[in-house]
Design a protein around this motif. Structure first.
Motif, short mmCIF file in Angstrom:
data_model
loop_
_atom_site.label_atom_id
_atom_site.label_comp_id
_atom_site.label_asym_id
_atom_site.label_seq_id
_atom_site.Cartn_x
_atom_site.Cartn_y
_atom_site.Cartn_z
N LEU A 1 37.82 22.50 -30.41
CA LEU A 1 38.55 21.80 -31.46
C LEU A 1 38.12 20.33 -31.55
CD1 LEU A 1 42.11 23.13 -30.59
CD2 LEU A 1 40.76 23.82 -32.58
N HIS A 2 38.02 19.86 -32.78
CA HIS A 2 37.88 18.43 -33.04
C HIS A 2 39.30 17.87 -33.17
CE1 HIS A 2 33.58 18.40 -33.56
NE2 HIS A 2 33.63 19.28 -34.56
N ARG A 3 39.60 16.83 -32.42
CA ARG A 3 40.94 16.26 -32.45
C ARG A 3 40.90 14.85 -33.03
NH1 ARG A 3 39.84 19.35 -28.05
NH2 ARG A 3 41.47 20.63 -27.10
N SER B 1 48.58 21.74 -25.56
CA SER B 1 47.38 20.93 -25.40
C SER B 1 46.71 21.17 -24.06
CB SER B 1 47.73 19.45 -25.56
OG SER B 1 46.59 18.65 -25.43
N ARG C 1 44.43 15.27 -37.98
CA ARG C 1 44.33 16.74 -38.05
C ARG C 1 43.48 17.28 -36.91
NH1 ARG C 1 39.55 18.68 -41.20
NH2 ARG C 1 40.76 20.58 -41.54
N VAL C 2 43.58 18.58 -36.76
CA VAL C 2 42.78 19.31 -35.78
C VAL C 2 41.90 20.29 -36.54
CG1 VAL C 2 42.84 20.89 -33.82
CG2 VAL C 2 44.57 19.10 -34.02
N SER C 3 40.62 20.36 -36.21
CA SER C 3 39.72 21.29 -36.89
C SER C 3 38.82 21.98 -35.87
CB SER C 3 38.85 20.56 -37.93
OG SER C 3 38.08 19.55 -37.30
N GLU D 1 46.20 24.06 -37.85
CA GLU D 1 45.48 22.78 -37.79
C GLU D 1 46.36 21.67 -37.21
OE1 GLU D 1 44.06 22.06 -41.75
OE2 GLU D 1 42.36 23.43 -41.51
N SER D 2 47.18 22.03 -36.25
CA SER D 2 48.09 21.05 -35.66
C SER D 2 48.65 21.57 -34.34
CB SER D 2 49.24 20.74 -36.62
OG SER D 2 50.26 20.03 -35.98
N PHE D 3 48.61 20.73 -33.29
CA PHE D 3 49.23 21.09 -32.02
C PHE D 3 50.75 21.09 -32.18
CE2 PHE D 3 45.09 19.75 -30.43
CZ PHE D 3 44.85 20.68 -29.42
#
Length: 299
Positions: A49-51, A34, A55-57, A17-19
């Protein structure tokens, strides 16, 4: 763009959940991660992905793609050991679903032996009364008890489970032991339904040719097989349950079988899996192992 590499980056980002954490774990620049995932999204024509700044989801499409990508990457790894006979060479994730009673009474007690034989397999076992979406939720195979609806999936019949009528000793002491269908008029049945609000049909029995329903008393309806059995043990009424599900309660005398001459129709058991031309070895091995287990519990 190396699509396989981009998929590997996407899976790592989805899991962490993280770049930043994904880039750090892989030893590559964050900007590179990215850019490659953006290129992957552009090629697929959808957002994975939702950025946000925190957080990233995964998006809904991202959830589907993640499950498929993870399976594909595992299958690619498995190709390296395709011609090796060592069980340790078989690896990857298995996601399966089955009824609670099947998992608790049949699979879990024997699962250590299977996992010791194939230590590289990682198993995700789902057990609930909910009917999972095999394709969308990424299941490799599921065990279904009951009549199947046409889903376009492959179904392997495993046999049928005997269904019995049960009540607790306390209930029978208070309301008497029913000996005929007429006696049921003064008895309560605990009703089970997946969707609360639907009409309960009553007591079911099968005469060898067709199913009949007898209207009875009963003011409790549940939507969980665990609650269903617990209700009978608590003396709230009669239940009709596969023998395998009530095995422990019967042995402990918490439940007693009643009206054996008026049992419901046996319930078919099926192994369901997606229509794939070539199943991975780990899926094939698990399904064969599960089929062998079921043989001693079905008619």
């Amino acid at each position: 763009m190396d699509k396989i590499h981009a998929m590997q980056l996407f899976v790592r980002v989805a899991e962490l959940e993280s770049f930043s954490r994904a880039a750090e774990s892989l030893g590559v620049p964050k900007g590179s991660v990215s850019r490659q995932i953006q290129a992957l999204e552009n090629q697929l024509g959808t957002q994975l992905l939702h950025r946000t700044t925190r957080r990233v989801s995964l998006t809904q499409d991202g959830m589907v793609y993640y499950e498929r990508a993870k399976d594909l990457l595992t299958n690619l790894d498995e190709l390296d050991g395709l011609f090796l006979l060592d069980p340790a060479s078989i690896s990857g994730r298995l996601r399966v679903d089955m009824p609670v009673a099947v998992a608790r009474n049949l699979v879990i007690p024997r699962l250590p032996q299977f996992l010791q034989q194939y230590p590289g397999i990682e198993l995700e076992l789902s057990s609930s009364d909910r009917l999972v979406d095999v394709i969308r939720e990424g299941f490799d195979c599921v065990v279904r008890v009951g009549t199947l609806k046409d889903s376009g999936l492959i179904a392997r019949p495993l046999g049928k489970l005997s269904v019995i009528n049960c009540a607790s000793p306390d209930y029978l002491a208070r309301f008497g032991y029913p000996e005929s269908l007429d006696d049921l008029a003064s008895h309560a049945v605990v009703h089970y339904t997946l969707n609360l609000g639907s009409r309960a049909q009553g007591f079911e029995y099968y005469d060898g040719e067709q199913t009949h329903w007898i209207k009875t008393g009963g003011i409790l309806t549940v939507n969980s097989t665990e609650t269903y059995q617990a209700s009978a043990i608590a003396g709230l009424g009669i239940i009709q349950v596969p023998r395998i599900g009530a095995r422990d309660a019967l042995r402990a005398k918490k439940l007693l079988e009643i009206l054996p001459q008026y049992r419901p129709r046996p319930m078919p058991v099926s192994l369901i899996y997606p229509h794939r031309r070539n199943l991975s070895r780990r899926v094939h091995l698990f399904m064969e192992w599960l089929t062998g287990l079921m043989k001693s519990y079905v008619d």
